[in-house]
Write an enzyme that holds these catalytic residues in place. Structure first.
Site, short mmCIF file in Angstrom:
data_model
loop_
_atom_site.label_atom_id
_atom_site.label_comp_id
_atom_site.label_asym_id
_atom_site.label_seq_id
_atom_site.Cartn_x
_atom_site.Cartn_y
_atom_site.Cartn_z
N GLU A 187 -3.68 -16.06 2.87
CA GLU A 187 -4.48 -15.20 3.73
C GLU A 187 -5.71 -15.97 4.23
O GLU A 187 -6.43 -16.57 3.42
CB GLU A 187 -4.93 -13.96 2.96
CG GLU A 187 -5.82 -13.02 3.75
CD GLU A 187 -6.33 -11.87 2.88
OE1 GLU A 187 -5.67 -10.83 2.86
OE2 GLU A 187 -7.39 -12.05 2.23
N LYS A 225 0.85 -1.20 0.00
CA LYS A 225 0.00 0.00 0.00
C LYS A 225 0.89 1.24 0.00
O LYS A 225 1.07 1.92 1.01
CB LYS A 225 -0.94 -0.03 1.20
CG LYS A 225 -1.94 -1.17 1.14
CD LYS A 225 -2.79 -1.26 2.39
CE LYS A 225 -3.75 -2.45 2.31
NZ LYS A 225 -4.55 -2.59 3.55
#
Length: 289
Positions: free
Chosen positions: A203, A141
């Site tokens: 994940e 990010k």
């Protein structure tokens, strides 16, 4: 003994970034304010100074900002990336043509304030969990075009980098699982593709998903948005089977509670997308004709 420093980024990597920033700022006519108000041949000396305490980062980008505008500008560094400094510390002295110094000023300071802010915030977070085994990592990010320097700033602050790009490692996320069919299918396909040299991280959102990932042979598990009590359960299940990484909205206020669970890594997008710039200025010192 001198603390080990993060190796500086090669100039080949940062030069295009600095060139793009200068091109954006110079526009079609250059620095018209300096041209209009300051005699063309005037020389000046200025100091780059920290106006608040923090961790320095971006010295080479600042130096290159001045050098690309005018190769004859003298840039004398007083500190290095990764150094902790107090308010009013002189970070560097620059001397040369006044027009050119002012032309490069904002670009140099933009890099330093932004990257020093990241390094400072990272250092604070790393220090806050120093009593626990967890290591602090950043994420993808980042601001497009600045990832390599933002991740470098994280390292200067004592943190670690997660993958730099999509080609670094296999991280199977929720949409990969949904499209592949299920966790087992996604991991099996990844194992067949990766061979033995690329680790596979998956994940998971729940304990049930975690069990599926472990049974399918995941090397690392990204424990996404789990509260501390669930994280503790997950860590216990993973012991001896896979490394654990907590992720999902972790902030400086919540990071200690996450670290106490025993996770190996804590991923924090905050470090590159929400930190505050460190206040750094360029102060006029001496002017000569």
């Amino acid at each position: 003994m001198t603390a080990e420093r993060e190796p500086a980024l090669n100039e080949i990597l940062i030069k295009p970034i600095v060139e793009a920033a200068l091109t954006e700022d110079l526009g079609r006519r250059g620095d018209v304010t300096s041209q209009a108000t300051i005699p063309a041949g005037m020389q000046a000396q200025l100091q780059i100074k920290a106006r608040q305490a923090g961790v320095v980062c971006g010295m080479d980008l600042a130096r290159l900002s001045f050098a690309l505008v005018d190769a004859e500008i003298a840039f004398v560094a007083e500190v290095a990336d990764g150094d902790r400094v107090e308010a009013d510390t002189v970070l560097a002295t620059v001397r040369g043509n006044a027009h050119h110094l002012l032309t490069a000023e904002r670009t140099a300071l933009n890099f330093m304030t932004h990257l020093s802010g990241i390094a400072t915030a990272t250092r604070q977070v790393v220090d806050s969990v120093s009593n626990y085994p967890a290591q602090i990592t950043c994420t993808r990010k980042t601001i497009p075009g600045l990832r390599i320097v933002q991740k470098y700033a994280v390292r200067c602050g004592g943190g670690r980098n997660h993958r730099l790009g999509l080609d670094d490692a296999i991280l199977i996320k929720d949409n990969h699982i949904a499209i592949a069919g299920d966790i087992k299918a996604a991991i099996e396909k990844a194992q067949a593709f990766a061979g033995h040299l690329i680790p596979i991280e998956v994940e998971v959102d729940t304990i049930d998903q975690l069990k599926q990932a472990l049974d399918a042979g995941a090397n690392l598990v990204l424990l996404d948005n789990m509260p501390p009590d669930v994280l503790s359960q997950a860590v216990a299940l993973c012991e001896g089977r896979a490394k654990t990484e907590a992720s999902g909205g972790v902030t400086p206020e919540t990071v200690q509670a996450v670290a106490k669970t025993g996770v190996d890594f804590i991923a924090m997008g905050y470090l590159t997308h929400s930190t505050t710039a460190l206040d750094i200025g360029l102060d006029f010192m001496v002017s000569e004709q």
